[in-house]
Write a protein that holds these residues in place. Structure first.
Motif, PDB file in Angstrom:
ATOM      1  N   ALA A 278      68.102  30.592  30.164  1.00  0.00           N
ATOM      2  CA  ALA A 278      66.831  31.183  29.702  1.00  0.00           C
ATOM      3  C   ALA A 278      66.044  31.844  30.828  1.00  0.00           C
ATOM      4  CB  ALA A 278      65.976  30.123  29.028  1.00  0.00           C
ATOM      5  N   SER A 279      66.464  31.647  32.072  1.00  0.00           N
ATOM      6  CA  SER A 279      65.744  32.275  33.191  1.00  0.00           C
ATOM      7  C   SER A 279      65.917  33.792  33.180  1.00  0.00           C
ATOM      8  CB  SER A 279      66.228  31.712  34.531  1.00  0.00           C
ATOM      9  OG  SER A 279      67.545  32.156  34.819  1.00  0.00           O
ATOM     10  N   THR A 280      66.909  34.275  32.435  1.00  0.00           N
ATOM     11  CA  THR A 280      67.140  35.729  32.368  1.00  0.00           C
ATOM     12  C   THR A 280      66.218  36.412  31.352  1.00  0.00           C
ATOM     13  OG1 THR A 280      68.839  35.484  30.671  1.00  0.00           O
ATOM     14  CG2 THR A 280      69.578  35.399  32.958  1.00  0.00           C
ATOM     15  N   LEU A 281      65.504  35.620  30.548  1.00  0.00           N
ATOM     16  CA  LEU A 281      64.637  36.195  29.529  1.00  0.00           C
ATOM     17  C   LEU A 281      63.390  36.833  30.122  1.00  0.00           C
ATOM     18  CD1 LEU A 281      64.661  33.476  26.705  1.00  0.00           C
ATOM     19  CD2 LEU A 281      65.659  35.762  26.590  1.00  0.00           C
ATOM     20  N   THR A 282      63.007  37.963  29.558  1.00  0.00           N
ATOM     21  CA  THR A 282      61.716  38.580  29.879  1.00  0.00           C
ATOM     22  C   THR A 282      60.868  38.513  28.602  1.00  0.00           C
ATOM     23  OG1 THR A 282      62.692  40.721  29.333  1.00  0.00           O
ATOM     24  CG2 THR A 282      62.587  40.126  31.674  1.00  0.00           C
ATOM     25  N   ILE A 283      59.561  38.707  28.734  1.00  0.00           N
ATOM     26  CA  ILE A 283      58.666  38.646  27.564  1.00  0.00           C
ATOM     27  C   ILE A 283      59.114  39.696  26.542  1.00  0.00           C
ATOM     28  CG2 ILE A 283      56.289  38.983  26.764  1.00  0.00           C
ATOM     29  CD1 ILE A 283      55.441  38.006  29.634  1.00  0.00           C
ATOM     30  N   GLY A 284      59.263  39.257  25.292  1.00  0.00           N
ATOM     31  CA  GLY A 284      59.713  40.174  24.244  1.00  0.00           C
ATOM     32  C   GLY A 284      61.210  40.109  23.985  1.00  0.00           C
ATOM     33  N   ARG A 285      61.883  39.190  24.679  1.00  0.00           N
ATOM     34  CA  ARG A 285      63.318  39.040  24.446  1.00  0.00           C
ATOM     35  C   ARG A 285      63.629  37.654  23.895  1.00  0.00           C
ATOM     36  NH1 ARG A 285      67.412  40.775  28.915  1.00  0.00           N
ATOM     37  NH2 ARG A 285      68.758  40.254  27.156  1.00  0.00           N
ATOM     38  N   ALA A 286      64.714  37.564  23.131  1.00  0.00           N
ATOM     39  CA  ALA A 286      65.153  36.308  22.531  1.00  0.00           C
ATOM     40  C   ALA A 286      66.592  36.032  22.947  1.00  0.00           C
ATOM     41  CB  ALA A 286      65.048  36.386  21.016  1.00  0.00           C
ATOM     42  N   GLN A 287      66.995  34.785  22.797  1.00  0.00           N
ATOM     43  CA  GLN A 287      68.326  34.375  23.251  1.00  0.00           C
ATOM     44  C   GLN A 287      68.908  33.319  22.313  1.00  0.00           C
ATOM     45  OE1 GLN A 287      68.777  31.655  26.835  1.00  0.00           O
ATOM     46  NE2 GLN A 287      69.423  33.586  27.768  1.00  0.00           N
ATOM     47  N   TYR A 288      70.149  33.521  21.932  1.00  0.00           N
ATOM     48  CA  TYR A 288      70.874  32.521  21.129  1.00  0.00           C
ATOM     49  C   TYR A 288      71.435  31.468  22.089  1.00  0.00           C
ATOM     50  CZ  TYR A 288      74.374  30.587  17.890  1.00  0.00           C
ATOM     51  OH  TYR A 288      75.132  29.751  17.104  1.00  0.00           O
ATOM     52  N   THR A 289      71.306  30.201  21.708  1.00  0.00           N
ATOM     53  CA  THR A 289      71.729  29.119  22.598  1.00  0.00           C
ATOM     54  C   THR A 289      72.034  27.879  21.762  1.00  0.00           C
ATOM     55  OG1 THR A 289      71.117  27.910  24.619  1.00  0.00           O
ATOM     56  CG2 THR A 289      69.360  28.287  23.035  1.00  0.00           C
ATOM     57  N   CYS A 290      72.419  26.806  22.414  1.00  0.00           N
ATOM     58  CA  CYS A 290      72.604  25.547  21.676  1.00  0.00           C
ATOM     59  C   CYS A 290      72.194  24.363  22.542  1.00  0.00           C
ATOM     60  CB  CYS A 290      74.030  25.395  21.159  1.00  0.00           C
ATOM     61  SG  CYS A 290      75.291  25.063  22.392  1.00  0.00           S
ATOM     62  N   LEU A 291      71.939  23.251  21.875  1.00  0.00           N
ATOM     63  CA  LEU A 291      71.587  21.997  22.534  1.00  0.00           C
ATOM     64  C   LEU A 291      72.855  21.142  22.601  1.00  0.00           C
ATOM     65  CD1 LEU A 291      68.388  21.080  20.442  1.00  0.00           C
ATOM     66  CD2 LEU A 291      68.404  22.206  22.682  1.00  0.00           C
ATOM     67  N   PRO A 292      73.426  20.921  23.794  1.00  0.00           N
ATOM     68  CA  PRO A 292      74.608  20.071  23.875  1.00  0.00           C
ATOM     69  C   PRO A 292      74.216  18.592  23.839  1.00  0.00           C
ATOM     70  CG  PRO A 292      73.996  20.826  26.062  1.00  0.00           C
ATOM     71  CD  PRO A 292      73.008  21.442  25.109  1.00  0.00           C
ATOM     72  N   ASN A 293      75.099  17.742  23.301  1.00  0.00           N
ATOM     73  CA  ASN A 293      74.847  16.307  23.378  1.00  0.00           C
ATOM     74  C   ASN A 293      75.661  15.692  24.512  1.00  0.00           C
ATOM     75  OD1 ASN A 293      77.492  15.862  22.376  1.00  0.00           O
ATOM     76  ND2 ASN A 293      76.775  15.587  20.277  1.00  0.00           N
ATOM     77  N   ASN A 294      75.606  14.406  24.658  1.00  0.00           N
ATOM     78  CA  ASN A 294      76.300  13.759  25.786  1.00  0.00           C
ATOM     79  C   ASN A 294      77.785  13.540  25.539  1.00  0.00           C
ATOM     80  OD1 ASN A 294      74.035  13.420  27.555  1.00  0.00           O
ATOM     81  ND2 ASN A 294      73.266  11.838  26.166  1.00  0.00           N
ATOM     82  N   GLU A 295      78.223  13.791  24.296  1.00  0.00           N
ATOM     83  CA  GLU A 295      79.624  13.534  23.942  1.00  0.00           C
ATOM     84  C   GLU A 295      80.453  14.812  23.895  1.00  0.00           C
ATOM     85  OE1 GLU A 295      77.048  11.893  21.941  1.00  0.00           O
ATOM     86  OE2 GLU A 295      77.297  10.425  23.555  1.00  0.00           O
ATOM     87  N   GLY A 296      79.870  15.942  24.264  1.00  0.00           N
ATOM     88  CA  GLY A 296      80.620  17.197  24.221  1.00  0.00           C
ATOM     89  C   GLY A 296      80.385  18.006  22.965  1.00  0.00           C
TER      90      GLY A 296
END
Length: 361
Positions: A73-91
């Motif tokens: 998410a550090s690559t985001l600038t204001i006005g931009r969105a990013q698809y991502t996911c929340l990983p768990n501890n089991e993979g």
């Protein structure tokens, strides 16, 4: 079951209302195929106000997002969105989501309705950096205005140049006479258009104006059933079907949103998995013979040995053939591999194909 703010309008329009992800939702209006074609060829509106919205802010907002999300998410600038996911501890994956950079030190996270409580607890449990968190899910509504005529139909409702909002970008401004509306191009149908985030007490006014502005273009309300066929033709994952707590991002083909430019939950093990490879992968397939694949149908080889399982399947309205997504063992992941879908004791021939299934002409 919770009601979305416009439930009375959907009932008045004759929608088939069913429980979905803890909410009473409009699933169908005139029929899946007709609604699907409306979005592919003209413009349709989904009420997806069941989705969850979290605001993460403060000096350590980015640090928290970087810790719990796979993408950078550090690559985001204001006005931009990013698809991502929340990983768990089991993979596996806690949820997939979109991160919007609203301001410096302020991010909006949009999560799946079925996972609102789970995601909130998960992110809160990792908030040892004291980022400010607000759950806005019960305060905000979301309309997805989708289709090739969406921009033209809606341009009269705003001075923002809708055609200039690039994919995974957004603007905040006045829409349908309402200020501070988020207009984002993060669609889930593959047919263009945008999403409107507004407060619950504003959504009815916006809905009415959207349908007035779109009348000339044949605008129609669209249910969640057609949303599913549209996203499946694009090969987009649906949480609970194609990804879940037991599927890794690399198995699901989400390596492109898994960045090892920083440390995050379970990043060491996922990095290892990337280097060593996986034993199964999510693929798209088309039926060669007639039939409709469904979730949890077995996938077998020519000798009848089980090699995987269907996670999503349908008769694709735009293609008039059975298509699906499913996990198969590595030897069967290459395009044109022959596999068989076990449909009521019959093994129906299918072939692995490159995604998306639906390609604009």
């Amino acid at each position: 079951m919770k009601d979305i703010p416009l439930i009375h309008i959907h009932e008045k329009l004759g929608a088939k209302i069913l429980p979905f992800a803890g909410y009473n939702m409009p699933i169908l209006y005139e029929g899946v195929n007709a609604e699907h074609e409306t979005v592919r060829n003209a413009v349709g509106v989904f009420d997806v106000s069941h989705m969850g919205e979290f605001m993460i802010s403060g000096p350590n907002a980015l640090a928290l997002i970087q810790k719990v999300c796979t993408n950078d998410a550090s690559t985001l600038t204001i006005g931009r969105a990013q698809y991502t996911c929340l990983p768990n501890n089991e993979g596996g994956i806690v949820d997939d989501l979109i991160v919007y950079k609203m301001k410096d030190e302020e991010y909006l996270l949009v999560v799946n309705a079925s996972n609102i409580d789970k995601d909130w607890e998960w992110i809160s449990a990792h908030n040892d950096v004291n980022a400010e968190m607000k759950n806005l899910s019960d305060d905000y509504s979301l309309l997805a205005i989708q289709g090739p005529k969406a921009i033209e139909a809606m341009q009269t409702l705003t001075t923002i140049e809708l055609a200039e909002i690039k994919n995974y970008h957004f603007e905040v401004g006045t829409f349908a006479g309402i200020e501070n509306v988020i207009i984002s191009a993060t669609g889930y149908t593959g047919s263009g258009g945008f999403e409107i985030y507004c407060k619950n007490d504003e959504v009815e006014r916006i809905w009415m104006k959207v349908f007035d502005a779109g009348a000339f273009y044949g605008i129609k309300p669209i249910g969640l059933a057609a949303r599913d066929t549209l996203r499946l033709e694009m090969g987009f994952c649906l949480y609970g079907n194609d990804i879940n707590d037991t599927t890794s991002p690399f198995e699901a083909g989400l390596g492109w949103i898994t960045k090892f430019t920083k440390e995050f939950v379970n990043s060491e093990k996922l990095k290892q998995q990337k280097e060593l490879g996986v034993t199964r992968k999510l693929v798209g397939f088309e039926l060669v013979d007639r039939g409709v694949p469904r979730q949890d149908y077995e996938i077998v080889d020519k000798d009848g040995n089980t090699i995987g399982i269907v996670t999503s399947g349908t008769m694709a309205p735009s293609l008039n053939k059975g298509i699906g997504l499913g996990y198969v063992t590595m030897p069967f992941t290459t395009p044109d591999s022959e596999i068989y879908i076990r449909i009521r004791k019959n093994d129906v021939l299918a072939k692995v194909v490159k995604l998306p299934f639906y390609k604009k002409e």
